[in-house]
Write an enzyme that holds these catalytic residues in place. Structure first.
Site, PDB file in Angstrom:
ATOM      1  CG  HIS A   1      -0.246   0.281   2.498  1.00  0.00           C
ATOM      2  ND1 HIS A   1       0.392  -0.694   3.198  1.00  0.00           N
ATOM      3  CD2 HIS A   1      -0.069   1.426   3.191  1.00  0.00           C
ATOM      4  CE1 HIS A   1       0.925  -0.163   4.291  1.00  0.00           C
ATOM      5  NE2 HIS A   1       0.669   1.112   4.305  1.00  0.00           N
TER       6      HIS A   1
HETATM    7  C1  UD1 Z   1      -1.905   5.380   6.193  1.00  0.00           C
HETATM    8  C2  UD1 Z   1      -0.591   5.757   6.860  1.00  0.00           C
HETATM    9  C3  UD1 Z   1       0.417   4.607   6.708  1.00  0.00           C
HETATM   10  C4  UD1 Z   1      -0.166   3.303   7.192  1.00  0.00           C
HETATM   11  C5  UD1 Z   1      -1.472   3.054   6.453  1.00  0.00           C
HETATM   12  C6  UD1 Z   1      -2.099   1.751   6.896  1.00  0.00           C
HETATM   13  C7  UD1 Z   1      -0.009   8.158   6.792  1.00  0.00           C
HETATM   14  C8  UD1 Z   1       0.902   9.140   6.193  1.00  0.00           C
HETATM   15  N1  UD1 Z   1       0.012   6.934   6.248  1.00  0.00           N
HETATM   16  O1  UD1 Z   1      -1.652   5.293   4.807  1.00  0.00           O
HETATM   17  O2  UD1 Z   1       1.562   4.894   7.480  1.00  0.00           O
HETATM   18  O3  UD1 Z   1       0.753   2.265   6.944  1.00  0.00           O
HETATM   19  O4  UD1 Z   1      -2.358   4.148   6.731  1.00  0.00           O
HETATM   20  O5  UD1 Z   1      -3.212   1.436   6.161  1.00  0.00           O
HETATM   21  O6  UD1 Z   1      -0.719   8.471   7.725  1.00  0.00           O
HETATM   22  N2  UD1 Z   1      -8.971   5.142   1.830  1.00  0.00           N
HETATM   23  C9  UD1 Z   1     -10.237   4.615   1.748  1.00  0.00           C
HETATM   24  N3  UD1 Z   1     -10.843   4.226   2.903  1.00  0.00           N
HETATM   25  C10 UD1 Z   1     -10.257   4.330   4.119  1.00  0.00           C
HETATM   26  C11 UD1 Z   1      -8.968   4.888   4.188  1.00  0.00           C
HETATM   27  C12 UD1 Z   1      -8.343   5.275   3.050  1.00  0.00           C
HETATM   28  O7  UD1 Z   1     -10.805   4.487   0.664  1.00  0.00           O
HETATM   29  O8  UD1 Z   1     -10.873   3.946   5.123  1.00  0.00           O
HETATM   30  C13 UD1 Z   1      -8.278   5.524   0.588  1.00  0.00           C
HETATM   31  C14 UD1 Z   1      -8.487   6.966   0.234  1.00  0.00           C
HETATM   32  O9  UD1 Z   1      -8.567   7.046  -1.131  1.00  0.00           O
HETATM   33  C15 UD1 Z   1      -7.231   7.646   0.671  1.00  0.00           C
HETATM   34  C16 UD1 Z   1      -6.198   6.552   0.498  1.00  0.00           C
HETATM   35  O10 UD1 Z   1      -6.907   5.338   0.758  1.00  0.00           O
HETATM   36  O11 UD1 Z   1      -6.948   8.765  -0.084  1.00  0.00           O
HETATM   37  C17 UD1 Z   1      -5.055   6.671   1.427  1.00  0.00           C
HETATM   38  O12 UD1 Z   1      -5.475   6.819   2.776  1.00  0.00           O
HETATM   39  P1  UD1 Z   1      -4.584   7.647   3.813  1.00  0.00           P
HETATM   40  O13 UD1 Z   1      -5.156   7.586   5.158  1.00  0.00           O
HETATM   41  O14 UD1 Z   1      -4.306   9.009   3.255  1.00  0.00           O
HETATM   42  O15 UD1 Z   1      -3.185   6.907   3.801  1.00  0.00           O
HETATM   43  P2  UD1 Z   1      -2.838   5.348   3.755  1.00  0.00           P
HETATM   44  O16 UD1 Z   1      -2.238   5.071   2.424  1.00  0.00           O
HETATM   45  O17 UD1 Z   1      -3.970   4.515   4.209  1.00  0.00           O
END
Ligand code: UD1
Length: 370
Positions: A207
């Site tokens: 991821h």
């Molecule tokens: C975040 C953490 C990372 C951790 C990961 C675990 C930061 C910088 N990164 O990354 O360290 O390893 O979580 O999963 O805080 N999204 C959904 N549903 C959700 C959550 C996210 O659809 O419930 C999608 C969204 O499009 C979002 C993308 O995933 O833009 C990324 O989510 P985000 O929380 O920004 O960062 P992660 O890549 O999940």
């Protein structure tokens, strides 16, 4: 009565706070422990499922910040968490790990003159292109109390000028959760449901933006997983970010028609532990999975150039693989899997880290003689 807020936001935070909450229950006549969920992760499968699996109480406050750019997300947490801190007036704010919610909550509390404790402090990959590395450095720079999971963390903090008296080597609360959940995990039926036999499949998670945001790189990973699926089953629970990007590569139909490559929705904690514990090996770019496989004694190939968790390589079952097609294929073909025969469990990863932390916090808050 003292009040403590622990902040969770994203999937890897939940298993770090659940055992802390349980440990605080011992002091419930002296300490009120409140959980605040920022809402960084909001999908049922990325968040709610974990509260159930970890038997964690619902958060008292849900900030609902959702997704956004790093600055947007961090700023939204700060604005919403500031209101909570002003209302609740906590004596201490606990933040865990290295996600955007961790840093945002730490800054907010400190600017309101509320002491901050950081659990999983001091880990450093040395790679400042990783957003998590910036979150770790900045959080530790302002936190008052630093709880470390491995000795490298202690040394990193000393190198950055933190005082010895603010650092506590306590072990790993994520492993507290793992050890507490293993009995339940062993009973999970997930391997039967997916027709997986012990030691005969590979588990993959991916991821990190550096691995999945580039379309060509992601397509190359898919080809590697397809190659792997010729010799064994491959289980791939997919993070929403990765899923969105795979859909954009146009490869989804091809993957779905491959009977040996199981593309799954994000799994719950208990089922994931079961699948991880019985895998032949794991390929991942996660931080926490490097630690969990170390304790489970499962070989782990980490598809990154650096790790902030060096103990998992020194004595655990982890190995870094620079994530190029050639390197990964070599690792698979030449069975360059980490040798797990001599692995051992890192010091203090014994399921009691949360108890140690809560005992120290109790003392730090001056409650010992009450
Ligand atoms: C975040 C953490 C990372 C951790 C990961 C675990 C930061 C910088 N990164 O990354 O360290 O390893 O979580 O999963 O805080 N999204 C959904 N549903 C959700 C959550 C996210 O659809 O419930 C999608 C969204 O499009 C979002 C993308 O995933 O833009 C990324 O989510 P985000 O929380 O920004 O960062 P992660 O890549 O999940």
């Amino acid at each position: 009565m003292k009040k403590i807020i622990s902040v969770v936001g994203a999937r890897p935070n939940f298993m770090k706070v659940a055992p802390i909450d349980r440990a605080f229950a011992r002091y419930k006549d002296k300490i009120e422990h409140i959980i605040v969920h920022t809402g960084q992760h909001y999908d049922a499968k990325m968040s709610d499922a974990f509260f159930q699996d970890l038997e964690m109480p619902n958060p008292k406050h849900f900030l609902g910040v959702g997704s956004g750019s790093h600055s947007e997300q961090t700023a939204k947490v700060m604005v919403a968490f500031e209101k909570v801190c002003i209302d609740e007036k906590p004596d201490l704010v606990i933040v865990v790990g290295d996600v955007n919610s961790t840093l945002a909550a730490a800054i907010t509390a400190k600017k309101l003159l509320i002491p901050v404790a950081h659990i999983e402090a001091g880990l450093r990959s040395g790679d400042r292109e990783m957003p998590e590395e910036i979150n770790r450095i900045a959080t530790d720079a302002i936190a008052d109390y630093l709880f470390v999971t491995e000795k490298s963390g202690h040394q990193n903090l000393i190198n950055e000028g933190k005082s010895n008296s603010s650092i506590f080597f306590v072990g790993n609360t994520m492993i507290d959760s793992l050890l507490a959940a293993m009995e339940k995990a062993e009973k999970s039926n997930i391997c039967n449901e997916l027709a997986l036999s012990k030691g005969e499949y590979a588990l993959i998670t991916l991821h990190r933006p550096s691995n999945v945001d580039d379309k060509d790189k992601l397509a190359e990973f898919i080809e590697i997983f397809e190659y792997l699926s010729k010799s064994r089953k491959v289980v791939f629970p997919i993070h929403p970010r990765t899923m969105k990007n795979i859909e954009a590569t146009g490869l989804i139909d091809r993957i779905k028609s491959n009977a040996n490559l199981h593309l799954l929705e994000p799994m719950g904690y208990i089922d994931f532990l079961k699948v991880m514990s019985e895998a032949d090996f794991v390929m991942t770019d996660s931080g926490g999975i490097q630690e969990e496989t170390t304790v489970l004694g499962v070989p782990c190939l980490t598809l990154r150039t650096t790790t902030e968790r060096p103990i998992t390589i020194e004595i655990g079952t982890n190995k870094l693989i620079q994530p190029t097609k050639l390197n990964i294929l070599r690792a698979i073909d030449e069975a360059l899997l980490p040798n797990i025969a001599n692995h051992s469990i890192p010091e203090l990863w014994d399921g009691k880290a949360s108890e140690r932390i809560v005992k120290i916090v109790h003392k730090l808050l001056g409650l010992e003689n009450e």
